[in-house]
Write an enzyme that holds these catalytic residues in place. Structure first.
Site, PDB file in Angstrom:
ATOM      1  CD  GLU A  86      -3.021  -0.796   0.130  1.00 34.68           C
ATOM      2  OE1 GLU A  86      -3.164   0.267  -0.187  1.00 34.68           O
ATOM      3  OE2 GLU A  86      -3.555  -1.792  -0.285  1.00 34.68           O
ATOM      4  CB  SER A 465     -62.124 -17.714  31.667  1.00 35.72           C
ATOM      5  OG  SER A 465     -63.561 -17.843  31.086  1.00 35.72           O
TER       6      SER A 465
END
Length: 809
Positions: A86, A465
């Site tokens: 690089e 219920s």
């Protein structure tokens, strides 16, 4: 002479113009460029990780997989590879490589189309950190150069290189070399060989298209280029180069597998953390939750298995779609594989397309090109579904079920392939510790991939219920006893606002006459519940049931309150909180998922202060061995995280004697009522209540053992009716039982002892009065001491008095 002066003047003017332009650009761009401190304090983006109470990984959120690594922990060979490839003059320039820049400028002038970039390692930091445009423009390049000079003045070369190797992309969602090492090779960077290090060093050039998975040829060429440059710079010897360049690609995608995929609780946690911390949460935060891995797995299995069983009872709905096949197509298998490329798996259910059909079997093709055979054993269940109208007869051949080109679902069960389908029905379950509110399991639906709606926390439906225990508790607090007898007989309400009179009914359609309160609850008799409510008063009952966490304004002020109908809507999570009040002896807790949030350094950022039932409150001894717990790893974790906080005491909202009475009545629901299916667990310490709404749109089971409360729900998201044969005692109870079978393994049985102020009396089950001395059918009943019946004399069976309806209500 005059020409020389002109040339000198022109050169001076040109230089002045260049300097003026560059100065102008500097003044324009410098305020817009990030401060160098941005790079010194840059926070590396990492996934938000969600863990169970035991430390098992449940989920990761975030696009980037990044694992920070210090430069001293990175092999020198990798650093050499990066610099050689690089930026070979990295250690000698001050941010800009003027030699490379000049070479590229000449190439650009004299060679058409050459664009090498000349970006140094330092110049690459802004585009990865400051999110500068990657478009090749002069302005962007100038900004990079400007920032590179600034960075070089403030950071050392090692700091720059360390930042670079931690942020550059490597493809497959990995950023930084350590994450890339784990992604492609399944091990840390310091364990990689030269060929692997060179491969990684070359990837940032083309991280997606050029990685060894997506572009192996380009990746191999790039790796060998890296190796050549390392050899040319003296970083490696010729022998090392030859050996490494001949090494084949060994990369493959390695992802950290989740220990348990638990998307529903994980998504709730993610939303809460993002709301609290914002995007900062994606900087390596970890959330430790209250989820118990065994509980969560059991809950997921229970919901999936029961919903699939329910769906099979409703028959086979047919293929998901049909792929038309032209006679001109020579190889339909290739066509089918291409069609399957866009189909997703649903759990263990694989998408497949029918390739051939025989009398008693079919062949299907899978997305990977496999062609398994589904035999008759895996097909014969598929009776045709007629929706709410029922199912057809059992099929006699495979031709009645599918045809070539049908897109179906298959999976392997016990080594054999079977035809399956994704259920339309939905279900959920959530469980929590009733003393701490810690949620140990949560499943919000059949498949998070199919439907992200969380039916455990977001759902708002009538409880049916399942709401009755709260109304009965209000009655017990107002002088009613478990032995009080009410008349189970028809009721009629005339209302000028209604076209016809309102006639509530029992679900069974039958009536039982005089019925004790305890029996009315465990048999879930609606008309007795309504008469109980009318005696207490709807407004008084509404006030009382807010103690269980319900908002009064959301409760109806009429008979619907008694049967969980009307405007009442709740979620399973709310039902867990409400039933916990009964299970823990009368204390209100807060169900929660987050135990603590820590950053990447392990510092605790957030730890909620949660009310808990104190150790001397409620039921003190549930059979839980605290000495074993205090010596466990889990205790050490919880103790260390909670030591900095003061535990809040949960508020007592209910007399523990009332909690005991309702608890004992709900245990009868299991022993001899609508919850008898839970007897399969062979325990005496289970309590709960079924719930089924009108037309069985919603079905519930809410129940507990003193260490764990769980609520399960089954229904359609679209609120379709489930059918006349579906009740809370069927699918929801089945889910609850299968979950509890695992969750209560090794949990000792615990049946609460009556607290002070509770008395037991032998009563006549027919009248609810104190039993005669010679009555063989007498039973024991519990009462609040102040509400217990008093025997005026010892009676015999000849003294029996038959109650009239007027005396009952």
């Amino acid at each position: 002479m005059r020409f020389g002066l002109f040339a000198l003047w022109a050169s001076f003017c040109g230089l002045f113009t260049i300097v003026l332009c560059l100065s102008g650009m500097y003044l324009y761009l410098d305020p817009k460029s990030p401060d160098v401190e941005t790079y010194r304090t840059y926070q590396l983006e990492q996934p938000l990780r969600i863990f169970s109470a035991e430390g098992a990984l449940l989920a990761e959120f975030g696009d980037r997989r990044l694992i920070p690594v210090a430069i001293e922990d990175v092999p020198k060979l990798y650093l050499d590879a990066v610099v050689s490839t690089e930026d070979k003059r990295f250690f000698h320039h001050q941010g800009i490589d003027w030699i490379s820049l000049a070479n590229d400028a000449l190439d650009l002038l004299f060679t058409d189309g050459v664009k090498r970039g000349a970006s140094t390692i330092t110049m690459q930091l802004p585009r990865n950190i400051a999110d500068l445009s990657r478009e090749q423009t002069f302005v962007r390049k100038f900004r990079e150069m400007l920032l590179a000079i600034k960075i070089e003045r403030e950071l050392t070369k090692d700091e720059i290189l360390e930042l670079y190797i931690n942020i550059v992309p490597f493809g497959k969602h990995s950023y930084g070399v350590q994450a890339a090492a784990y992604t492609y090779y399944g091990k840390p960077v310091h364990e990689l060989n030269l060929a692997q290090l060179a491969m990684l060093a070359g990837l940032p050039k083309r991280p997606e298209a050029g990685n060894p998975i997506n572009g192996p040829e380009w990746a191999l060429d790039r790796r060998n280029l890296v190796l050549r440059r390392m050899r040319d710079t003296g970083a490696i010897l010729q022998e090392q180069y030859e050996e490494a360049s001949q090494t084949p690609i060994t990369a493959r995608v390695h992802r950290r597998e989740l220990d348990l995929y638990a998307p529903y609780p994980a998504e709730i946690v993610r939303q809460e953390v993002i709301e609290r911390f914002g995007h900062e949460a994606y900087s390596g935060y970890s959330v430790h939750t209250t989820i118990d891995v065994d509980h969560q797995q059991a809950a997921q299995d229970a919901v999936r298995n029961e919903l699939e069983a329910f769906d099979r009872r409703r028959g086979y709905r047919g293929p998901e779609r049909r792929i038309s096949v032209s006679d001109e197509i020579e190889d339909i298998q290739v066509l089918f594989v291409r069609e399957l490329a866009n189909e997703s798996e649903v759990g263990s259910m694989l998408p497949a397309i029918v390739l051939s059909v025989d009398e008693q079997s079919i062949e299907v093709v899978l997305a990977d090109g496999q062609v398994p055979t589904v035999k008759w054993e895996g097909l014969k269940w598929a009776r045709k579904s007629f929706g709410d109208s029922g199912v057809g007869r059992s099929p006699q051949s495979a031709y009645e079920i599918v045809e070539i080109g049908n897109l179906v679902r298959v999976r392997q069960e016990d080594g054999n392939w079977v035809l399956v389908q994704v259920p339309e029905i939905q279900g959920s379950i959530v469980a929590a510790n009733p003393r701490t509110g810690a949620i140990t399991a949560m499943v919000g639906g059949y498949s998070f991939g199919v439907n992200q709606y969380n039916h455990a926390s977001q759902l708002q439906r009538q409880p049916g219920s399942g709401f009755k225990p709260f109304v009965y508790t209000a009655a017990l607090a107002n002088g009613v006893t478990p032995a009080t007898v009410f008349l189970d007989a028809p009721l009629v309400y005339n209302d000028d606002l209604l076209e016809t009179a309102y006639r509530p009914r029992n679900f069974s359609g039958t009536y039982n006459g005089p019925t004790r309160v305890r029996e009315a609850l465990y048999r879930s008799i609606n008309l007795v519940s309504i008469r109980v409510l009318e005696q207490v008063g709807a407004d008084s009952a509404r006030d009382f049931v807010t103690r269980f966490g319900f908002a009064k304004e959301e409760l109806p002020n009429n008979t619907q309150l008694a049967i969980g109908g009307g405007t009442i809507t709740v979620s399973p999570l709310e039902m867990v909180a409400a039933y916990s009040v009964i299970a823990n002896g009368g204390y209100q807790i807060e169900p929660h998922l987050i135990a603590k949030v820590v950053n990447q350094d392990g510092d605790t950022l957030y730890q909620p202060a949660i009310p808990v039932v104190c150790t001397s409150c409620g039921y003190e001894d549930t059979g839980f061995d605290h000495s074993d717990w205090s010596n466990s790893d889990s205790y050490q974790f919880e103790h260390s995280t909670q030591s900095q906080n003061i535990n809040l005491a949960a508020s007592q909202v209910l007399d523990e004697r009332l909690a005991f009475l309702v608890d004992s009545m709900l245990r009868d629901v299991i022993r001899q009522g609508t919850g008898r299916g839970a007897l399969a667990l062979e325990r005496n310490d289970l309590a709960g209540k079924t719930g089924t709404t009108d037309r069985a749109v919603d079905t519930w089971f809410n129940g507990f053992q003193q260490n764990l409360v769980a609520s399960s729900w089954v229904g359609y998201t679209s609120q379709r009716a489930l059918g006349e044969s579906e009740f809370g005692s069927r699918s929801p109870l089945s889910i609850w039982v299968e979950f509890m079978r695992t969750a209560l393994t090794d949990v000792p049985e615990f049946v609460p002892e009556p607290p002070n102020g509770i008395v037991s009396v032998k009563i006549d089950p027919a009248t609810g009065h104190i039993a005669q001395s010679d009555l063989d059918s007498a039973i024991t009943e519990y009462f609040l001491a102040e509400s217990a019946p008093i025997a005026d004399s010892v009676r015999t069976s000849s003294d029996t008095h038959v109650l009239s309806p007027e005396e009952l209500f």
